[in-house]
Design a protein around this motif. Sequence first.
Motif, PDB file in Angstrom:
ATOM      1  N   GLY A 248      -2.736   6.002  -3.309  1.00  0.00           N
ATOM      2  CA  GLY A 248      -2.911   4.754  -2.562  1.00  0.00           C
ATOM      3  C   GLY A 248      -1.946   4.618  -1.425  1.00  0.00           C
ATOM      4  N   HIS A 249      -1.605   3.374  -1.121  1.00  0.00           N
ATOM      5  CA  HIS A 249      -0.816   3.041   0.068  1.00  0.00           C
ATOM      6  C   HIS A 249       0.668   3.186  -0.226  1.00  0.00           C
ATOM      7  N   ASP A 250       1.392   3.743   0.709  1.00  0.00           N
ATOM      8  CA  ASP A 250       2.845   3.859   0.581  1.00  0.00           C
ATOM      9  C   ASP A 250       3.468   3.075   1.713  1.00  0.00           C
ATOM     10  N   HIS A 251       4.125   1.975   1.363  1.00  0.00           N
ATOM     11  CA  HIS A 251       4.752   1.162   2.406  1.00  0.00           C
ATOM     12  C   HIS A 251       6.051   1.760   2.894  1.00  0.00           C
ATOM     13  N   GLY A 252       6.467   2.875   2.283  1.00  0.00           N
ATOM     14  CA  GLY A 252       7.714   3.524   2.695  1.00  0.00           C
ATOM     15  C   GLY A 252       8.884   2.690   2.249  1.00  0.00           C
TER      16      GLY A 252
ATOM     17  N   ALA B 182      -3.055  -8.879  -3.783  1.00  0.00           N
ATOM     18  CA  ALA B 182      -2.712  -9.670  -2.597  1.00  0.00           C
ATOM     19  C   ALA B 182      -2.864  -8.834  -1.332  1.00  0.00           C
ATOM     20  N   HIS B 183      -2.479  -7.542  -1.416  1.00  0.00           N
ATOM     21  CA  HIS B 183      -2.569  -6.672  -0.244  1.00  0.00           C
ATOM     22  C   HIS B 183      -3.988  -6.139  -0.036  1.00  0.00           C
ATOM     23  N   GLY B 184      -4.769  -6.094  -1.101  1.00  0.00           N
ATOM     24  CA  GLY B 184      -6.120  -5.560  -0.992  1.00  0.00           C
ATOM     25  C   GLY B 184      -6.192  -4.049  -1.003  1.00  0.00           C
ATOM     26  N   HIS B 185      -5.089  -3.397  -1.401  1.00  0.00           N
ATOM     27  CA  HIS B 185      -5.115  -1.941  -1.503  1.00  0.00           C
ATOM     28  C   HIS B 185      -4.178  -1.465  -2.605  1.00  0.00           C
ATOM     29  N   VAL B 186      -4.367  -0.205  -3.002  1.00  0.00           N
ATOM     30  CA  VAL B 186      -3.618   0.377  -4.114  1.00  0.00           C
ATOM     31  C   VAL B 186      -2.259   0.863  -3.631  1.00  0.00           C
ATOM     32  N   HIS B 187      -1.245   0.670  -4.457  1.00  0.00           N
ATOM     33  CA  HIS B 187       0.081   1.230  -4.180  1.00  0.00           C
ATOM     34  C   HIS B 187       0.320   2.441  -5.093  1.00  0.00           C
ATOM     35  N   GLY B 188       1.197   3.328  -4.640  1.00  0.00           N
ATOM     36  CA  GLY B 188       1.561   4.474  -5.471  1.00  0.00           C
ATOM     37  C   GLY B 188       0.590   5.620  -5.310  1.00  0.00           C
TER      38      GLY B 188
END
Length: 161
Positions: free
Chosen positions: A157-161, A148-154
């Motif tokens: 990847g992306h850290d939304h904090g 849904a976000h179009g990017h990797v978490h963790g």
Amino acid sequence: MLVARDTVVTIHYTLTNDAGEVLDSSADGEPLAYIHGGGNIIVGLEEALEGKTSGDHVVVAIPAEKAYGEHDDALVQQVPRRAFQSGDDVKAGMRFTAQTEHGPRQVVVTRIAGDMVTVDGNHPLAGQALNFDVQIAEVRAASAEELAHGHVHGAGGHDHG
Ligand SMILES: [Zn+2]
């Protein structure tokens, strides 16, 4: 798991040009994690990694048209110096975000002659064939949230904090 659409692929990579110069590498930092099949990396590298799996070593030469595209002369433009907020301080090598008919685009100042400034909106690697040496570290399914976000978490990847 094999690399396919909507998998998260984690890679170590070294990018060199045809002169053998290293342009980018993950060797000194975190590996790169991306969602496969979404155009998050250049198309030539996606094609080379399709169907591979963790532990695979992939060496591929990618022509410019499957990397950052050919150099487009239409993206090189002359702009009067007064168009820049920084005016007299504009120098070759400066980067700006310019509003264009194709939306915001990164441009670099390549030349200044009198009151005219030449800016180039091509990607810095446009027109270059690229050589990738890739080690695949992990392949996993992307989560619904990542898709849904179009990017990797963790990790990697992306850290939304
Ligand atoms: Zn996110």
